[in-house]
Design an enzyme around this catalytic site. Sequence first.
Site, short mmCIF file in Angstrom:
data_model
loop_
_atom_site.label_atom_id
_atom_site.label_comp_id
_atom_site.label_asym_id
_atom_site.label_seq_id
_atom_site.Cartn_x
_atom_site.Cartn_y
_atom_site.Cartn_z
N ASN A 186 0.86 -1.19 0.00
CA ASN A 186 0.00 0.00 0.00
C ASN A 186 0.90 1.24 0.00
O ASN A 186 1.66 1.46 0.94
CB ASN A 186 -0.90 -0.04 1.24
CG ASN A 186 -1.81 1.18 1.32
OD1 ASN A 186 -1.39 2.30 1.03
ND2 ASN A 186 -3.05 0.97 1.74
N HIS A 216 1.12 6.29 1.62
CA HIS A 216 1.92 7.27 2.38
C HIS A 216 3.10 7.84 1.60
O HIS A 216 3.70 8.81 2.05
CB HIS A 216 2.32 6.68 3.73
CG HIS A 216 1.10 6.45 4.58
ND1 HIS A 216 0.18 7.46 4.81
CD2 HIS A 216 0.61 5.34 5.18
CE1 HIS A 216 -0.82 6.97 5.54
NE2 HIS A 216 -0.59 5.69 5.77
N HIS A 272 -5.57 3.72 -1.67
CA HIS A 272 -6.90 4.08 -1.18
C HIS A 272 -7.24 5.46 -1.73
O HIS A 272 -6.61 6.45 -1.35
CB HIS A 272 -6.87 4.10 0.36
CG HIS A 272 -8.20 4.39 1.00
ND1 HIS A 272 -8.37 4.33 2.36
CD2 HIS A 272 -9.41 4.72 0.48
CE1 HIS A 272 -9.64 4.62 2.65
NE2 HIS A 272 -10.28 4.87 1.53
N ARG A 322 -9.37 8.12 -1.25
CA ARG A 322 -10.33 8.61 -0.27
C ARG A 322 -11.18 9.73 -0.87
O ARG A 322 -10.75 10.44 -1.77
CB ARG A 322 -9.58 9.17 0.96
CG ARG A 322 -8.84 8.12 1.77
CD ARG A 322 -8.18 8.81 2.95
NE ARG A 322 -9.17 9.44 3.79
CZ ARG A 322 -9.69 8.90 4.88
NH1 ARG A 322 -9.29 7.72 5.31
NH2 ARG A 322 -10.61 9.56 5.58
N ARG A 371 -6.88 12.90 0.57
CA ARG A 371 -5.81 13.43 1.43
C ARG A 371 -4.42 12.92 1.02
O ARG A 371 -3.43 13.53 1.36
CB ARG A 371 -6.08 13.11 2.90
CG ARG A 371 -5.90 11.68 3.29
CD ARG A 371 -5.83 11.52 4.80
NE ARG A 371 -7.10 11.83 5.45
CZ ARG A 371 -7.52 11.22 6.56
NH1 ARG A 371 -6.75 10.33 7.13
NH2 ARG A 371 -8.67 11.52 7.09
N GLU A 382 -8.44 0.41 -2.86
CA GLU A 382 -9.21 0.48 -1.61
C GLU A 382 -10.17 1.64 -1.73
O GLU A 382 -9.77 2.72 -2.17
CB GLU A 382 -8.24 0.80 -0.48
CG GLU A 382 -8.24 -0.19 0.64
CD GLU A 382 -7.34 0.31 1.73
OE1 GLU A 382 -7.65 1.33 2.35
OE2 GLU A 382 -6.31 -0.32 1.96
N THR A 437 -7.98 3.91 8.17
CA THR A 437 -9.25 3.19 8.22
C THR A 437 -9.45 2.61 9.62
O THR A 437 -8.59 1.89 10.12
CB THR A 437 -9.26 2.06 7.18
OG1 THR A 437 -8.81 2.58 5.94
CG2 THR A 437 -10.64 1.47 7.03
N GLU A 464 -10.92 -9.22 3.45
CA GLU A 464 -9.64 -8.87 4.05
C GLU A 464 -9.87 -8.79 5.56
O GLU A 464 -10.61 -7.91 6.03
CB GLU A 464 -9.11 -7.54 3.51
CG GLU A 464 -7.78 -7.17 4.17
CD GLU A 464 -7.16 -5.89 3.61
OE1 GLU A 464 -7.41 -5.55 2.43
OE2 GLU A 464 -6.42 -5.24 4.37
N HIS A 493 -3.58 -4.46 7.79
CA HIS A 493 -3.69 -3.30 8.69
C HIS A 493 -2.79 -3.48 9.92
O HIS A 493 -2.92 -4.45 10.65
CB HIS A 493 -5.13 -3.04 9.17
CG HIS A 493 -5.36 -1.57 9.40
ND1 HIS A 493 -4.90 -0.90 10.50
CD2 HIS A 493 -5.97 -0.63 8.63
CE1 HIS A 493 -5.22 0.38 10.41
NE2 HIS A 493 -5.86 0.57 9.28
N1 PXP Z 1 -5.81 -2.81 4.54
C1 PXP Z 1 -6.72 -1.83 4.61
C2 PXP Z 1 -8.13 -2.16 4.27
C3 PXP Z 1 -6.36 -0.52 4.97
O1 PXP Z 1 -7.30 0.44 5.04
C4 PXP Z 1 -5.00 -0.24 5.22
C5 PXP Z 1 -4.58 1.16 5.54
O2 PXP Z 1 -4.77 1.97 4.43
C6 PXP Z 1 -4.08 -1.29 5.12
C7 PXP Z 1 -4.52 -2.57 4.80
C8 PXP Z 1 -2.63 -1.08 5.35
O3 PXP Z 1 -2.45 -0.76 6.70
P1 PXP Z 1 -1.03 -0.30 7.20
O4 PXP Z 1 -0.73 1.01 6.55
O5 PXP Z 1 -1.20 -0.20 8.69
O6 PXP Z 1 -0.05 -1.36 6.79
#
Ligand code: PXP
Length: 246
Positions: free
Chosen positions: A7, A10, A43, A45, A49, A70, A101, A151, A191
């Site tokens: 992901n 960031h 994601h 959003r 952001r 996402e 999330t 998930e 997550h």
């Molecule tokens: N899975 C989902 C559904 C999420 O919303 C997120 C955060 O965007 C992640 C996985 C990844 O989480 P993390 O950034 O804590 O690894």
Amino acid sequence: MALLNVNIDHVATIRQARLTDEPDPVWAAVQCELAGANGITVHLRQDRRHIGDRDVALLKQTVACKLNLEMSMAESITRIAERLKPDQVTLVPEKRVELTTEGGLDCVKQRKRLAEVVRRMHKKGILVSTFIVPEPEQIVASAETGCDAVELHTGMYANANTPRTVQRRLAALERGRDCAEENGLVVHAGHGLTYRNIGPVAAMRGVCELNIGHSIVSRAVLVGMREATARMLALMASSHQPVPKG
Ligand code: PXP
């Protein structure tokens, strides 16, 4: 062994801190792929952001591995997914004031909307996963509305701060996995997973995909995206090594 979707939200967060054009998440996605990632997750959003429309459109054109979008079930975002056709969407709840999330999607309460979104995604050939807490009613509702995967939310496991709680939360994830399998769903997880806590989740039978973001991007600031992705893949692989006897 589970496949890794990185992901890269960031990477865009750093860019948006200065509203400039670097670092580019599209470049980051290339590095993740070169390191062996199975997929790229972003994601989009409603508040934009971090990831923006331009990012998703370019990633759709450039990502050669799986593109997992996402998203909330908001109509404006659903229409973007229909138009862009990512390989997969992961449906998440979304609140305006949240750091990330929080909690899982309430598939029971939103069953009608979920069924509609699933139908529309399937019409475009897009796989659908729901991000849920590992509770039977959420899993069954995901299956009954036609989802392909769930998930399982690993945040509660990641936040556990005693060995006993860690074991309890892992057991809850395993029960969720069993229930999802019984209901014909593919199992993903994610997550809060980090280089320190990945082992037991990566070793869990039946978990096909892991979505990991913050920890990999944090490591990448220091060692680069390719090295950070490769290191996570190595940890996932080593969690599958047979334990030596004696
Ligand atoms: N899975 C989902 C559904 C999420 O919303 C997120 C955060 O965007 C992640 C996985 C990844 O989480 P993390 O950034 O804590 O690894």
